[in-house]
Write a protein that holds these residues in place. Structure first.
Motif, PDB file in Angstrom:
ATOM      1  N   ASP A 122      51.583 -29.305 -28.392  1.00 54.64           N
ATOM      2  CA  ASP A 122      50.406 -30.154 -28.292  1.00 54.64           C
ATOM      3  C   ASP A 122      49.121 -29.835 -27.586  1.00 54.64           C
ATOM      4  O   ASP A 122      47.869 -30.335 -27.483  1.00 54.64           O
ATOM      5  N   HIS A 135      54.878 -33.682 -28.507  1.00 51.03           N
ATOM      6  CA  HIS A 135      54.495 -33.355 -29.672  1.00 51.03           C
ATOM      7  C   HIS A 135      55.517 -33.695 -30.907  1.00 51.03           C
ATOM      8  O   HIS A 135      56.359 -33.955 -30.994  1.00 51.03           O
ATOM      9  N   GLU A 185      52.723 -30.249 -35.291  1.00 48.23           N
ATOM     10  CA  GLU A 185      52.067 -29.483 -34.296  1.00 48.23           C
ATOM     11  C   GLU A 185      52.538 -28.318 -33.864  1.00 48.23           C
ATOM     12  O   GLU A 185      51.759 -27.276 -33.501  1.00 48.23           O
TER      13      GLU A 185
END
Length: 376
Positions: free
Chosen positions: A96, A133, A137
């Protein structure tokens, strides 16, 4: 060859299984970077004769650093130490954090290798692990990293997760292979004290996989990655076309490394030091110009046992010349080696002792049997 490890003790949030040293309080992040730079300065005198081939940012989550903070540390290393023109600079990162803009900034700073903590492609598993995340992602981060020109990309997975079936694990492996990274690391989930996971296990809320299930998943991992063209060069690490982690390989080959930051370890072949695993104490000591370390002088026996422990994990094995330069074992030790040879667990070559594929399943136990223990 020497390496430099820099521990960045900050994370966005705490994963349920993690016992690494870090804080989720970022209010003093800049102060910590100043302290890391100060420690680099204070330790420089003892490393004047070394050329650093690798710089590794671990943690924690180094990708939480700003561009300016990361650059400040890199420039401090270059200011006080000799750095190879072909230095490998690795940054551990979370998916992320890997926006196209951020990836480009890291590239411009000289980062050559990313180690990305994907851990799982299963959304439910990511949630109970408290990862920051999503699987989507992760996929996007890998694509963006490749587009940015990161040719050295390592992806991490975890096996031994609760309710992970062999079929689920096969799908996870095949998905990571489709992303076509040069390097894959896969680690078995362990229950560490004082983590959320240990509490859930103690309360019976989560049942982790047993040893047999973990072994099956490991064997499947090795088989699937071998078919996909990955070489198992260390028990948990796989690479295509010799895209090994230079930094971690230096650990496994018993080379020197400088450790910077709270909880970091350093090693110069004779001594090992480790810094306080406490951010406030670390900062306080560096403000006074003190190194917040504990030092240990290694005996020849310690050195022998470490070479056995780390060398047996790799495809290169344990160098006989290096090993016997520390201690010359008694005849009984060679009998133990012979027993493992006869059991097809270990191979002795002219230069080294190397575990077979079957032996790697019992690497820790075999290494322990080959330690030299003397009564003091």
């Amino acid at each position: 060859m020497a390496g430099c490890y820099i521990h960045i003790p900050f994370c966005a949030q705490k994963c349920s299984y993690c016992d690494f040293h870090f804080s989720t309080d970022h209010s003093y992040q800049d102060e910590m970077v100043n302290a890391l730079c100060r420690e680099l300065e204070l330790r420089a005198h003892d490393w004047k004769s070394e050329v650093f081939e690798t710089i590794y940012f671990g943690g924690g989550t180094p990708s939480v650093l700003t561009e300016e903070q990361l650059n400040r540390i890199i420039q401090q290393v270059r200011r006080f130490y000799a750095v190879s023109e072909t230095v490998e600079i690795t940054l551990e990162c979370n998916p992320d954090d890997c926006s196209p803009e951020q990836l480009q900034r890291w590239k411009e700073l000289g980062v050559t290798r990313l180690s990305m903590g994907i851990q799982s492609f299963d959304e439910e598993q990511l949630r109970w692990m408290n990862r920051s995340h999503t699987a989507a992602e992760s996929r996007s981060a890998v694509v963006n990293a490749k587009r940015t020109g990161f040719d050295e990309l390592s992806l991490d997975l975890i096996y031994g997760l609760p309710n992970l079936t062999l079929e689920d694990w096969k799908n996870q492996i095949r998905e990571i292979v489709t992303l076509n990274p040069e390097h894959i690391s896969a680690y078995c989930l362990t229950v560490e004290d004082k983590t959320a996971l240990s509490k859930w296990v103690a309360e019976g809320k989560i049942a982790i996989s047993n040893v047999d299930q973990q072994s099956e998943q490991f064997e499947l991992l090795v088989s699937e990655l071998k078919q996909a063209g990955y070489e198992q060069y260390e028990i948990s690490n796989f690479a295509r076309n010799e895209h090994y982690s230079k930094h971690n390989t230096s650990y496994w080959k018993g080379m020197k490394y400088l450790g910077i930051g709270p909880s970091a370890h350093g090693y110069n072949l004779k001594e090992r030091y480790w810094n306080k695993a406490n951010n406030r104490v670390y900062l306080s000591e560096l403000r006074k110009g003190n190194l917040p370390e504990t030092m240990e002088v290694l005996s020849e026996q310690d050195r022998f046992n470490e070479l056995v422990m780390i060398g047996l994990r790799t495809k290169w094995g344990v160098s006989k010349s290096e090993l016997f330069a520390t201690v010359q074992p008694e005849a009984e030790w060679f009998q133990i080696v012979k027993g493992y040879e006869q059991g097809k667990m270990l191979v002795e070559t002219a230069d080294s002792f190397v575990l077979t594929e079957a032996g790697r399943l019992l690497a820790d136990a075999i290494a322990s049997d080959l330690f030299i223990i003397t009564n003091s």
